[in-house]
Scaffold this motif. Structure first.
Motif, PDB file in Angstrom:
ATOM      1  N   UNK A 160       6.529 -15.942   8.489  1.00  0.00           N
ATOM      2  CA  UNK A 160       5.625 -14.828   8.751  1.00  0.00           C
ATOM      3  C   UNK A 160       4.294 -15.326   9.302  1.00  0.00           C
ATOM      4  N   UNK A 161       3.808 -14.677  10.348  1.00  0.00           N
ATOM      5  CA  UNK A 161       2.506 -15.060  10.900  1.00  0.00           C
ATOM      6  C   UNK A 161       1.413 -14.885   9.859  1.00  0.00           C
ATOM      7  N   UNK A 162       1.524 -13.817   9.109  1.00  0.00           N
ATOM      8  CA  UNK A 162       0.597 -13.573   8.013  1.00  0.00           C
ATOM      9  C   UNK A 162       1.395 -13.393   6.730  1.00  0.00           C
ATOM     10  N   UNK A 163       1.258 -14.311   5.755  1.00  0.00           N
ATOM     11  CA  UNK A 163       1.957 -14.121   4.481  1.00  0.00           C
ATOM     12  C   UNK A 163       1.620 -12.754   3.888  1.00  0.00           C
ATOM     13  N   UNK A 164       2.574 -12.186   3.183  1.00  0.00           N
ATOM     14  CA  UNK A 164       2.395 -10.856   2.632  1.00  0.00           C
ATOM     15  C   UNK A 164       2.489 -10.915   1.108  1.00  0.00           C
ATOM     16  N   UNK A 165       1.592 -10.198   0.440  1.00  0.00           N
ATOM     17  CA  UNK A 165       1.627 -10.089  -1.019  1.00  0.00           C
ATOM     18  C   UNK A 165       2.227  -8.738  -1.378  1.00  0.00           C
ATOM     19  N   UNK A 166       3.306  -8.770  -2.133  1.00  0.00           N
ATOM     20  CA  UNK A 166       4.072  -7.562  -2.394  1.00  0.00           C
ATOM     21  C   UNK A 166       4.918  -7.742  -3.644  1.00  0.00           C
ATOM     22  N   UNK A 167       5.425  -6.634  -4.182  1.00  0.00           N
ATOM     23  CA  UNK A 167       6.386  -6.750  -5.288  1.00  0.00           C
ATOM     24  C   UNK A 167       7.797  -6.399  -4.844  1.00  0.00           C
ATOM     25  N   UNK A 168       7.956  -6.101  -3.521  1.00  0.00           N
ATOM     26  CA  UNK A 168       9.278  -5.752  -3.021  1.00  0.00           C
ATOM     27  C   UNK A 168       9.404  -6.150  -1.552  1.00  0.00           C
ATOM     28  N   UNK A 169      10.532  -6.758  -1.219  1.00  0.00           N
ATOM     29  CA  UNK A 169      10.908  -6.911   0.180  1.00  0.00           C
ATOM     30  C   UNK A 169      12.356  -6.472   0.307  1.00  0.00           C
ATOM     31  N   UNK A 170      12.728  -6.085   1.507  1.00  0.00           N
ATOM     32  CA  UNK A 170      14.119  -5.691   1.690  1.00  0.00           C
ATOM     33  C   UNK A 170      14.581  -6.004   3.109  1.00  0.00           C
ATOM     34  N   UNK A 171      15.873  -6.217   3.205  1.00  0.00           N
ATOM     35  CA  UNK A 171      16.561  -6.367   4.478  1.00  0.00           C
ATOM     36  C   UNK A 171      17.222  -5.035   4.786  1.00  0.00           C
ATOM     37  N   UNK A 172      16.884  -4.453   5.930  1.00  0.00           N
ATOM     38  CA  UNK A 172      17.444  -3.163   6.327  1.00  0.00           C
ATOM     39  C   UNK A 172      18.402  -3.400   7.489  1.00  0.00           C
ATOM     40  N   UNK A 186       0.834  -1.217   0.000  1.00  0.00           N
ATOM     41  CA  UNK A 186       0.000   0.000   0.000  1.00  0.00           C
ATOM     42  C   UNK A 186       0.863   1.259   0.000  1.00  0.00           C
ATOM     43  N   UNK A 187       1.880   1.228  -0.849  1.00  0.00           N
ATOM     44  CA  UNK A 187       2.748   2.373  -1.093  1.00  0.00           C
ATOM     45  C   UNK A 187       3.577   2.803   0.121  1.00  0.00           C
ATOM     46  N   UNK A 188       3.815   1.863   1.017  1.00  0.00           N
ATOM     47  CA  UNK A 188       4.699   2.167   2.132  1.00  0.00           C
ATOM     48  C   UNK A 188       5.406   0.897   2.579  1.00  0.00           C
ATOM     49  N   UNK A 189       6.541   1.089   3.254  1.00  0.00           N
ATOM     50  CA  UNK A 189       7.303  -0.047   3.758  1.00  0.00           C
ATOM     51  C   UNK A 189       6.735  -0.475   5.106  1.00  0.00           C
ATOM     52  N   UNK A 190       6.351  -1.755   5.171  1.00  0.00           N
ATOM     53  CA  UNK A 190       5.791  -2.329   6.388  1.00  0.00           C
ATOM     54  C   UNK A 190       6.819  -3.272   7.005  1.00  0.00           C
ATOM     55  N   UNK A 191       7.070  -3.133   8.300  1.00  0.00           N
ATOM     56  CA  UNK A 191       8.027  -3.985   8.988  1.00  0.00           C
ATOM     57  C   UNK A 191       7.412  -5.364   9.223  1.00  0.00           C
ATOM     58  N   UNK A 192       8.102  -6.398   8.753  1.00  0.00           N
ATOM     59  CA  UNK A 192       7.651  -7.779   8.942  1.00  0.00           C
ATOM     60  C   UNK A 192       8.290  -8.422  10.170  1.00  0.00           C
ATOM     61  N   UNK A 193       9.578  -8.207  10.368  1.00  0.00           N
ATOM     62  CA  UNK A 193      10.322  -8.797  11.489  1.00  0.00           C
ATOM     63  C   UNK A 193      11.406  -7.818  11.923  1.00  0.00           C
ATOM     64  N   UNK A 194      11.654  -7.780  13.224  1.00  0.00           N
ATOM     65  CA  UNK A 194      12.777  -7.014  13.766  1.00  0.00           C
ATOM     66  C   UNK A 194      13.687  -7.950  14.557  1.00  0.00           C
ATOM     67  N   UNK A 195      14.982  -7.808  14.374  1.00  0.00           N
ATOM     68  CA  UNK A 195      15.958  -8.593  15.127  1.00  0.00           C
ATOM     69  C   UNK A 195      16.965  -7.632  15.728  1.00  0.00           C
ATOM     70  N   UNK A 196      17.197  -7.798  17.024  1.00  0.00           N
ATOM     71  CA  UNK A 196      18.174  -6.963  17.724  1.00  0.00           C
ATOM     72  C   UNK A 196      19.201  -7.868  18.402  1.00  0.00           C
ATOM     73  N   UNK A 197      20.417  -7.385  18.488  1.00  0.00           N
ATOM     74  CA  UNK A 197      21.521  -8.067  19.168  1.00  0.00           C
ATOM     75  C   UNK A 197      21.736  -9.484  18.627  1.00  0.00           C
ATOM     76  N   UNK A 198      21.682  -9.608  17.319  1.00  0.00           N
ATOM     77  CA  UNK A 198      21.912 -10.915  16.690  1.00  0.00           C
ATOM     78  C   UNK A 198      23.359 -11.366  16.876  1.00  0.00           C
ATOM     79  N   UNK A 199      23.542 -12.675  17.078  1.00  0.00           N
ATOM     80  CA  UNK A 199      24.882 -13.256  17.147  1.00  0.00           C
ATOM     81  C   UNK A 199      24.967 -14.563  16.369  1.00  0.00           C
ATOM     82  N   UNK A 200      23.998 -14.815  15.494  1.00  0.00           N
ATOM     83  CA  UNK A 200      23.974 -16.082  14.760  1.00  0.00           C
ATOM     84  C   UNK A 200      23.995 -15.838  13.251  1.00  0.00           C
ATOM     85  N   UNK A 201      24.364 -16.888  12.550  1.00  0.00           N
ATOM     86  CA  UNK A 201      24.553 -16.822  11.100  1.00  0.00           C
ATOM     87  C   UNK A 201      23.251 -17.032  10.329  1.00  0.00           C
TER      88      UNK A 201
END
Length: 767
Positions: free
Chosen positions: A731-743, A710-725
């Motif tokens: 996703x709890x709810x699958x998302x229909x989109x033409x773009x995803x990104x890792x920030x 819907x013309x905006x970036x929606x956060x799907x998952x947040x990870x903090x203090x990661x130490x794993x590879x």
């Protein structure tokens, strides 16, 4: 008057009361052996959805790595000699977790790491202290099939019968396979059988011996030692002359306390233990009472092993027997399922009493491949094996026997068992008809596979256009370190994608001279030693202040690869170093190795610089080695290049991102991410050496996954203090989109964001 029961009735009643019933356990996969091979096999099969019974005769998991024996876990890195070689997959997870939770290398904490990994899998039922002693198998000699195995749980007085579709013998000694009628060998093959230069002229039944270790500690005051009556007086033996006895190094540094290669490692197990105890206490008596080690006065024994750490016994026969030529020649098997890199490391059968060196080693030029055909029985259709008992010659086994490699093999065997059940097939069928599928399954699990690319048709990322906020476009470092005088040649490995068009080196010149630089191929994509010479340049130099010097040398290979750049010896020239760690760049100095075996060993002639220094270098041309598409549809570890997306150096408060875009909307239910934990960093469970990082700096620390909706970036998952590879985001709810990104918000210390693999799947695709 009531009559007493007859004597016969008394016996029957007593027998009925003391008879122990057999409990029945049904699983899809039974893994016998709780060493690292068995642990990784069980976890792999369980993660692929199979019910697993993991059965071991020991009270702790880990086998020779456990607190009972305390051997270092080593493997493909060969103690850091092999480059970008540390295991990924399950073994990699154990290494990285241990680094964080056990920075001191405590053997009991290591036990917890291994046990915790098994306990975390709901599909695994764990049976400790359970010795398998009976195997039910049927069929003719060449077509055997295991129906069940039965064991006794010590302490609990339980008899357990395990029934399954697939059985994995990860016991080391290979008792299950032996009782099932699987073909195997013990001892050394004749040289002519596999044309192996290191094999003896005639076959024999000699093996590598077993070892027991000890730990000492400083009590802070003088501590006497009165040797037991059974200790060996080593002053009357050749041990002080031919072995290095040291006060400073104990534990696995005393791997040479080895014996039993000339007797039967199983039938004579108690005799071997007693002899090793006699030697250990004899060595300690020598240290404490010979007068040769006055610094040992306050030392006391803290721990002495009681379980012989076995190296060799049965080696099963599979459809393929791995040989010396496969190790040193790095045979590229189509059915490769893992890699190794330890040297062919053979010890004299006489062990501690032998006059020869404690071991002789021949290092391959890089990591080698292991085929699935060496992991299943040639004549028992539902038996796989993993660990030191795989189908390898005695000489090849000298490399494959180390525990991290055994763990890699275990993950492959467990994965193959799971796929065989899914396909209602045998392991042989998997090797010949489903090997591509197995390799793709293992890659998705981040297993240690070299030279196999992601071709998963279900991976939506492979059809996406991949872009990023930035990517590292040049190999260029600062010159902020101490100079390295070229009294020996210097070496640099750099990625070449698509070309080298000039090299810049920061040089200090003491008198007029010239510098010669050679560019070599590395021959194989997993090698990091000089191979074929492809270009040379000689540049005259004037004496003067340190400065960047441009070398007009070029090379454009047919495909992206690594180059090994050699700066030839010249004591009038010093090459600047840097503390900056540039992705994909390695630095070496050449040295003369102390001894030669049967040929050159460039792997140990070219040693990495100490103190985490690197040579300052600038490549004249731009590079695509770190482009965003490297994270999609490629290799999951370095192979002919870094094989990952790397951003430009991050700026505080400015995230970097990696984006997948499709021409039409897709539905995403699962995102899988592999980050860079620097597989060039050699990790060891009990610290053969210390690695300073509890968390690998190259790992992304904070990130979020976003979808454009819907013309905006929606956060799907947040990870903090990661130490794993590796990360799986369902996703709890699958998302229909033409773009995803890792920030990417931050790293654990690296200047750049690193991503090895980014995958996306529809909600219907299982793990």
């Amino acid at each position: 008057m009531r009559q007493p029961p007859s004597q016969v009735a008394d016996k029957d009643e007593m027998h009925a009361k003391t008879r122990i019933p057999t409990e029945r356990v049904t699983a899809e996969v039974v893994v016998v052996g709780g060493g690292l091979a068995g642990v990784c096999a069980a976890i792999a099969a369980a993660r692929l959805g199979r019910s697993v019974a993991l059965v071991t005769n020991r009270p702790v998991l880990g086998g020779n790595a456990s607190s009972e024996v305390r051997v270092w876990v080593v493997g493909g890195t060969s103690h850091g000699r092999q480059r970008y070689a540390r295991e990924t997959g399950i073994m990699g997870e154990l290494f990285v977790e241990n680094q964080f939770t056990n920075p001191e290398g405590n053997p009991y904490y290591w036990d917890l790491v291994v046990l915790g990994a098994v306990r975390a899998e709901p599909n695994i039922s764990l049976f400790l202290n359970t010795e398998i002693h009976d195997v039910e198998a049927s069929g003719p000699v060449d077509e055997r099939r295991i129906e069940a195995v039965t064991g006794w749980m010590t302490g609990s007085e339980r008899r357990l019968r395990f029934q399954a579709a697939m059985f994995l013998d990860c016991s080391g000694d290979g008792l299950v396979g032996h009782l099932a009628g699987a073909r195997y060998r013990i001892g050394r093959e004749a040289r002519a059988e596999y044309d192996e230069p290191w094999a003896p002229e005639a076959a024999d039944d000699l093996t590598l011996g077993s070892t027991m270790l000890f730990y000492s500690k400083d009590a802070g005051h003088p501590v006497p030692f009165v040797p037991p009556t059974f200790s060996r007086d080593i002053s009357t033996t050749s041990i002080p002359e031919h072995r290095v006895i040291s006060v400073e190094k104990d534990g696995c540094w005393n791997w040479w306390i080895e014996w039993g290669g000339e007797v039967d490692a199983v039938r004579d197990n108690e005799r071997i233990r007693d002899e090793l105890w006699a030697v250990i206490y004899g060595v300690w008596d020598y240290i404490k009472n010979s007068g040769e080690f006055p610094e040992a006065e306050p030392l006391t024994l803290e721990w002495v092993g009681s379980v012989p750490g076995k190296r060799e016994y049965r080696r099963f026969v599979g459809d393929y027997t791995l040989t010396q030529k496969d190790i040193l020649g790095q045979t590229e098997f189509l059915d490769r399922i893992g890699h190794g890199g330890w040297s062919i490391d053979l010890h004299p059968p006489g062990g501690v009493y032998a006059a020869e060196r404690g071991s002789k080693s021949w290092h391959p030029d890089g990591n080698y491949h292991i085929p699935l055909r060496s992991l299943y029985s040639v004549n028992v259709e539902n038996l796989l094996f993993a660990g030191r008992n795989i189908s390898a010659s005695h000489v090849a086994f000298g490399s494959t026997r180390v525990m991290a490699t055994c763990a890699v093999i275990g993950e492959a065997a467990g994965s193959a068992a799971a796929l065989a059940i899914a396909k209602n097939a045998t392991p042989r069928d998997v090797a010949h008809e489903h090997i591509d599928e197995l390799q793709q399954v293992m890659l998705r699990q981040d297993a240690s596979l070299l030279g196999v690319a992601n071709t998963d048709r279900s991976d939506l990322a492979r059809t996406a256009r991949v872009t990023s906020s930035s990517s590292l476009g040049r190999v260029a470092s600062t010159a902020d370190g101490v100079p390295f005088v070229l009294e020996v040649p210097a070496g640099l490995v750099v990625p070449v994608d698509p070309e080298i068009a000039g090299i810049g080196l920061f040089l200090e010149v003491s008198r007029p001279t010239s510098v010669t630089v050679d560019i070599h191929e590395t021959d194989l994509p997993q090698n990091y030693v000089p191979g074929r010479l492809v270009a040379t340049v000689d540049v005259p130099l004037e004496a003067g202040r340190p400065r960047w010097v441009h070398l007009d040398v070029s090379w454009r290979p047919r495909a992206p690869c690594n180059a090994f750049v050699v700066v030839r010896e010249n004591p009038n020239v010093a090459l600047a170093t840097t503390t900056e760690q540039s992705p994909g760049v390695l630095s070496f100095a050449r040295r003369d190795i102390p001894y030669r075996v049967d040929g050159d060993q460039p792997l140990i002639e070219w040693m990495k610089l100490s103190d985490r220094r690197a040579f300052a270098v600038r490549l004249g041309s731009a590079t695509r080695a770190f482009a965003p598409e490297r994270a999609v549809g490629g290799y999951s570890r370095p192979y002919g290049g870094p094989q990952m997306w790397v951003s430009e150096p991050m700026r505080p408060g400015t995230p970097e991102w990696l984006q997948l875009a499709w021409p039409a909307a897709v539905t995403v239910g699962r995102i899988e991410l592999v980050l860079d934990d620097d597989v060039n960093e050699d990790l060891v469970n009990l610290h053969h050496h210390r690695t300073p990082f509890r968390i690998m700096p190259t790992l992304i620390r904070d990130y979020q996954l976003e979808a454009y909706v819907d013309r905006e970036w929606r956060v799907l998952e947040r990870v903090r203090q990661n130490r794993r590879r590796r990360h799986l985001h369902v996703l709890e709810q699958p998302v229909t989109t033409d773009r995803i990104r890792l920030v990417v918000g931050s790293t654990n210390g690296a200047a750049n964001a690193h991503v090895v693999s980014l995958r996306a799947y529809g909600p219907e695709v299982a793990s």
